[in-house]
Design an enzyme around this catalytic site. Structure first.
Site, short mmCIF file in Angstrom:
data_model
loop_
_atom_site.label_atom_id
_atom_site.label_comp_id
_atom_site.label_asym_id
_atom_site.label_seq_id
_atom_site.Cartn_x
_atom_site.Cartn_y
_atom_site.Cartn_z
N TYR A 144 0.85 -1.19 0.00
CA TYR A 144 0.00 0.00 0.00
C TYR A 144 0.89 1.24 0.00
O TYR A 144 1.85 1.32 0.77
CB TYR A 144 -0.89 0.01 1.24
CG TYR A 144 -1.79 1.22 1.36
CD1 TYR A 144 -2.83 1.44 0.46
CD2 TYR A 144 -1.60 2.16 2.39
CE1 TYR A 144 -3.67 2.54 0.57
CE2 TYR A 144 -2.44 3.26 2.51
CZ TYR A 144 -3.47 3.46 1.60
OH TYR A 144 -4.28 4.56 1.73
N ASP A 238 9.37 3.10 0.20
CA ASP A 238 8.29 3.72 0.96
C ASP A 238 8.41 3.29 2.42
O ASP A 238 7.98 2.21 2.81
CB ASP A 238 6.94 3.29 0.36
CG ASP A 238 5.76 3.89 1.12
OD1 ASP A 238 5.98 4.55 2.17
OD2 ASP A 238 4.61 3.69 0.67
N LYS A 266 3.81 8.81 9.21
CA LYS A 266 3.57 8.16 10.50
C LYS A 266 4.54 8.63 11.61
O LYS A 266 4.36 9.72 12.13
CB LYS A 266 3.53 6.64 10.32
CG LYS A 266 2.35 6.28 9.38
CD LYS A 266 2.03 4.82 9.23
CE LYS A 266 0.71 4.65 8.48
NZ LYS A 266 0.79 3.97 7.21
C1 PLP Z 1 0.19 4.46 5.89
C2 PLP Z 1 0.97 4.29 4.66
C3 PLP Z 1 0.87 5.19 3.58
C4 PLP Z 1 -0.13 6.30 3.55
O1 PLP Z 1 0.05 7.24 4.55
P1 PLP Z 1 -1.17 8.20 4.98
O2 PLP Z 1 -0.55 9.11 5.97
O3 PLP Z 1 -2.21 7.29 5.53
O4 PLP Z 1 -1.62 8.89 3.76
C5 PLP Z 1 1.72 5.02 2.52
N1 PLP Z 1 2.63 4.03 2.48
C6 PLP Z 1 2.75 3.14 3.48
C7 PLP Z 1 3.79 2.08 3.40
C8 PLP Z 1 1.92 3.23 4.59
O5 PLP Z 1 2.02 2.33 5.57
#
Ligand code: PLP
Length: 436
Positions: A144, A238, A266
């Site tokens: 994701y 990511d 995060k």
């Molecule tokens: C949570 C997450 C996102 C998206 O971040 P948001 O702050 O929810 O938009 C993107 N990449 C990874 C790997 C994530 O865990």
């Protein structure tokens, strides 16, 4: 377990909010419930509006790594708040947080702060396209990367949980440049690279967390680095979930690979909306105002959020909890596997640093396909028993549990006890199902 007040708020909330939530995983749909409403939290504990107290293994899906209301962080936020909330001009906090981030990730000379992980990723992709002059992006099934149109393909937890293959409202043209490869399968990447000559980047969750925890093999991640470099394709790592979580320098420090572009979110904001993307100078100089890739944000680098990020990361570095996380995760892994074995339940446990996922399956989980062999009904029973016994888990089979530094030994034993009870309930329920 009483959830009367949550039910009341859910009924009220549905009127003007979509499903009474602002992010779908909070709806508890896949575990057959209603959203619980939280009143407050402190340290390792979170308390709902009905007064139920839980040990929090959600930690807001990662950011609250120090637990709730850490006193150093709270002090820093209060201090910043007194100076004003946003100015539309630069502040010193942005420089400080940028230095902490760039020091942690050696591949980053410069960083740009944004307001979410989604924004970090779609900006990073625009940057990769601007830098290479190419358009296609390879992503992995089950990873994701936020909810931007071209990343909503085979995108893990939220979508799987709700059983939607992609998303309505995404035009085919928007995903025409997205190629999907298989996690831990370098051949699947090679095949795309051989077939297309207009690939800008490969994007990966270095430790997948959004199909449940799935670890890369060391060989796979190293080959991916070598292959992208040899092909003139950028590697976007990511680390929105893994940054500062498995090591201060993220999965890159742990795995010994370096990204061309890194995405953060995060933990970097410690509970405030912060995302970031960064790279070496040559790449970041493409970004406006130095270059011609446009990207902007009214609240980007917000002073309160920066203060929270600085305090969180400074405190985290000081506490250096990574060895302790490893120990706790290993303890919980054994607790899960032992309880499963005692009750004759097929279970796999994947973990990495402070992230851990039990999968109710007998197949080793190495990619999206194997993750999907999990028995979500068993998870559902397990989930509610854990809640009843005071442990707040992400309400989906396909999410990681997050450990934080505020968890005490007593908390950890309490989680183990809940696991024992929950696993028994799963066995009992399966037996009944078979007999019927
Ligand atoms: C949570 C997450 C996102 C998206 O971040 P948001 O702050 O929810 O938009 C993107 N990449 C990874 C790997 C994530 O865990």
């Amino acid at each position: 377990m009483k959830l009367e007040k949550s039910l009341e708020l859910y009924t009220k909330g549905k009127k003007n909010l979509v499903g009474a939530v602002n992010s779908p995983v909070r709806a508890f749909k896949s575990v057959g419930g209603i959203p619980i409403f939280i009143d407050r939290a402190k340290g390792s504990k979170i308390i709902d509006v009905d007064g139920n107290e839980y040990i929090d293994l959600v930690l807001s899906y990662g950011p609250m790594i120090l637990g709730h209301r850490n006193s150093t962080v709270e002090k820093a936020v209060k201090k910043a708040l007194k100076k004003g909330t946003t100015f539309g001009a630069s502040t010193v906090g942005e420089i400080k947080l940028a230095k902490i981030v760039c020091d942690a990730f050696p591949g980053m000379d410069k960083v740009r702060f944004v307001s979410s992980g989604t924004e970090a990723v779609f900006s990073a992709i625009r940057l990769a396209r601007a830098f290479t002059g190419k358009n296609k992006i390879i992503k992995f099934a089950g990873c994701y990367h936020g909810h931007a149109d071209d990343m909503l393909v085979a995108a893990g937890s939220g979508l799987v949980t709700l059983s939607i293959p992609g998303s309505k409202g995404v035009p085919p043209e928007a995903v025409a440049n997205t190629l999907v490869a298989v996690y831990n399968d370098i051949d699947s990447v090679e095949q795309h690279l051989a077939k297309h000559n207009d690939i800008a980047a490969v994007i990966i969750e270095p430790i997948a967390g959004n199909m449940g925890v799935v670890n890369p093999t060391q060989e796979f991640i190293e080959e991916l680095r070598d292959l992208t470099k040899a092909s003139g394709v950028l590697l976007i790592i990511d680390e929105v979930m893994t940054g500062f979580r498995s090591k201060f320098g993220g999965a890159q420090e742990l795995l010994g690979v370096e990204a061309d572009i890194t995405c953060l979110g995060k933990v970097v904001g410690g509970g405030f909306p912060v995302g970031a993307y960064g790279a070496r100078n040559e790449i970041m100089e493409m970004v406006s105002p130095l270059g011609d890739m446009y990207q902007a944000g009214t609240l980007s680098g917000n002073p309160i959020a920066m203060a929270c990020g600085i305090a969180t990361l400074t405190e985290l570095k000081k506490q250096n909890p990574y060895a302790a996380f490893e120990k706790t995760a290993s303890f919980l892994e054994r607790a899960l596997l032992n309880a499963a074995k005692e009750n004759g339940i097929d279970l796999q446990v994947n973990r990495f640093g402070s992230m851990i996922s039990p999968f109710f399956t007998k197949e080793k989980v190495v990619d999206f396909k194997t993750a999907l062999t999990s028995d979500t009904n068993k998870f559902k029973t397990f989930f509610w028993k854990m809640m009843e016994n005071g442990v707040f888990l992400p309400p989906s089979q396909f999410e990681a549990w997050f450990l934080g530094t505020a968890m005490s030994k007593r908390d950890i034993y309490k989680v183990r006890k809940a696991i024992d009870i929950a696993m028994k309930a799963v066995a009992k329920k399966s037996k009944l199902t078979i007999e019927n």
